[in-house]
Design a protein around this motif. Sequence first.
Motif, PDB file in Angstrom:
ATOM      1  N   VAL A 133       0.853  -1.189   0.000  1.00  0.00           N
ATOM      2  CA  VAL A 133       0.000   0.000   0.000  1.00  0.00           C
ATOM      3  C   VAL A 133       0.893   1.244   0.000  1.00  0.00           C
ATOM      4  O   VAL A 133       1.820   1.342   0.808  1.00  0.00           O
ATOM      5  CB  VAL A 133      -0.929   0.008   1.235  1.00  0.00           C
ATOM      6  CG1 VAL A 133      -1.805   1.250   1.233  1.00  0.00           C
ATOM      7  CG2 VAL A 133      -1.786  -1.249   1.264  1.00  0.00           C
ATOM      8  N   VAL A 134       0.621   2.177  -0.899  1.00  0.00           N
ATOM      9  CA  VAL A 134       1.427   3.400  -0.979  1.00  0.00           C
ATOM     10  C   VAL A 134       0.627   4.652  -0.630  1.00  0.00           C
ATOM     11  O   VAL A 134       1.203   5.732  -0.443  1.00  0.00           O
ATOM     12  CB  VAL A 134       2.053   3.573  -2.374  1.00  0.00           C
ATOM     13  CG1 VAL A 134       2.953   2.397  -2.714  1.00  0.00           C
ATOM     14  CG2 VAL A 134       0.988   3.752  -3.447  1.00  0.00           C
ATOM     15  N   PHE A 135      -0.712   4.508  -0.528  1.00  0.00           N
ATOM     16  CA  PHE A 135      -1.537   5.693  -0.248  1.00  0.00           C
ATOM     17  C   PHE A 135      -2.771   5.278   0.526  1.00  0.00           C
ATOM     18  O   PHE A 135      -3.404   4.264   0.220  1.00  0.00           O
ATOM     19  CB  PHE A 135      -1.948   6.376  -1.555  1.00  0.00           C
ATOM     20  CG  PHE A 135      -2.957   7.476  -1.357  1.00  0.00           C
ATOM     21  CD1 PHE A 135      -2.544   8.756  -1.032  1.00  0.00           C
ATOM     22  CD2 PHE A 135      -4.321   7.227  -1.473  1.00  0.00           C
ATOM     23  CE1 PHE A 135      -3.469   9.773  -0.820  1.00  0.00           C
ATOM     24  CE2 PHE A 135      -5.252   8.226  -1.266  1.00  0.00           C
ATOM     25  CZ  PHE A 135      -4.818   9.506  -0.936  1.00  0.00           C
ATOM     26  N   ARG A 136      -3.123   6.104   1.506  1.00  0.00           N
ATOM     27  CA  ARG A 136      -4.364   5.933   2.258  1.00  0.00           C
ATOM     28  C   ARG A 136      -5.053   7.274   2.412  1.00  0.00           C
ATOM     29  O   ARG A 136      -4.428   8.264   2.810  1.00  0.00           O
ATOM     30  CB  ARG A 136      -4.091   5.329   3.639  1.00  0.00           C
ATOM     31  CG  ARG A 136      -3.688   3.868   3.595  1.00  0.00           C
ATOM     32  CD  ARG A 136      -3.523   3.293   4.998  1.00  0.00           C
ATOM     33  NE  ARG A 136      -3.505   1.840   4.969  1.00  0.00           N
ATOM     34  CZ  ARG A 136      -2.394   1.110   4.948  1.00  0.00           C
ATOM     35  NH1 ARG A 136      -1.197   1.712   4.966  1.00  0.00           N
ATOM     36  NH2 ARG A 136      -2.462  -0.211   4.909  1.00  0.00           N
ATOM     37  N   GLN A 137      -6.344   7.303   2.107  1.00  0.00           N
ATOM     38  CA  GLN A 137      -7.149   8.508   2.319  1.00  0.00           C
ATOM     39  C   GLN A 137      -7.349   8.703   3.818  1.00  0.00           C
ATOM     40  O   GLN A 137      -7.857   7.817   4.502  1.00  0.00           O
ATOM     41  CB  GLN A 137      -8.503   8.358   1.623  1.00  0.00           C
ATOM     42  CG  GLN A 137      -9.401   9.581   1.716  1.00  0.00           C
ATOM     43  CD  GLN A 137     -10.770   9.316   1.105  1.00  0.00           C
ATOM     44  OE1 GLN A 137     -11.319   8.232   1.229  1.00  0.00           O
ATOM     45  NE2 GLN A 137     -11.318  10.319   0.446  1.00  0.00           N
ATOM     46  N   MET A 138      -6.937   9.866   4.296  1.00  0.00           N
ATOM     47  CA  MET A 138      -7.056  10.149   5.717  1.00  0.00           C
ATOM     48  C   MET A 138      -7.706  11.506   5.932  1.00  0.00           C
ATOM     49  O   MET A 138      -7.500  12.429   5.140  1.00  0.00           O
ATOM     50  CB  MET A 138      -5.673  10.122   6.367  1.00  0.00           C
ATOM     51  CG  MET A 138      -4.986   8.748   6.304  1.00  0.00           C
ATOM     52  SD  MET A 138      -5.899   7.435   7.134  1.00  0.00           S
ATOM     53  CE  MET A 138      -5.701   7.963   8.841  1.00  0.00           C
TER      54      MET A 138
END
Length: 370
Positions: A133-138
């Motif tokens: 995983v390289v991106f997470r919506q936070m």
Amino acid sequence: MSRFALNVLLASLLISPALYAADVRVEVLQRKLDHPWSMAFLPDNKGLLITLRGGQLRLWQEGKGLSDPLVGIPRVWANGQGGLLDVVLAPDFAQSRRVWLSYAEVGDDGKAGTAVGYGRLSDDLTRLEAFQVVFRQMPKLSTGNHFGGRLVFDGKGYLYIALGENNQRSTAQDLDKLQGKVVRLTEEGKVPSDNPFVNQPGARAEIWSYGIRNPQGMAMNPWSHTLWLNEHGPRGGDEINIPQRGKNYGWPLATHGINYSGLPIPEAKGEKVAGTEPPLFFWKHSPAVSGMAFYNADKFPQWQHKLFIGALKDQEVIVLNVDGNKVTESERILGDRKQRIRDVRIGPDGYLYVLTDESDGELLKVSPAA
């Protein structure tokens, strides 16, 4: 055999080589897809990767049909509009074999957000290896709505991710949150140093543009080399936008729609609001737009400079004329089939490929009737 008898026979087959609409020829390549969401063509005629919202990635190959689910897919949060979403190949897929996925991911408090990562497609096409995983919506705010999730590589070294506002309207204007944004990363998933808010205190460095409600289609315009995006309005006001560096696209301050209750959007200040970008094109009555694809192939000259956009509510593919940045609606196709359209793509063979969003969804291959 009569034409009627032939059509009845073909309709009974799993792969139907000639189902006809009034204005297009439609081939049903695959049935029994449980809410498919997106597709990506493998090079060298190796087949088509298809995401199913429930969490499966499948491979469809001509003459072989649908594979077993690929192994190595991340765990997804398949609730409401959430699940396994977009799939795209890395620009250097021939060397890296990277397959990128977007999906809904749940947090510790039970709320979810969009995540993006990639894995290596095995040589035997059965699994994704070493998924990261390289991106997470936070922060994670969704209880099942407005994930967005479309992924586009621009051919210049960058990846764009379209993110919904999780049905939390005001967050689309908050630069310290990743709701209601288009973000821009490098092809390795890093934050580019020239992103517009990199040096702005309190702002997320990943953000490229903001003020977006629920993006469902995104593609590079092959003639202008610009990124185009469509998004759901509330009750009315579905839009097409060209998300540009640091620009505000208005939601929820500016909208052509109203609340589903029939009342105005509480935060709205009008259809046009100073400091926000007006849509390139909008529908006053929402078709519930979905995937989008520009036609820039040689197979069908009559489709040149057309933009195809799926419609979930209207159950059609909308065909638009594109002249520079001017867009006009040309026609609608596939409406006779009465199926929700989730994704549209142009195949390497120049045909239009369509996914229908049903529990018994279909993969369709579409061409002009004449």
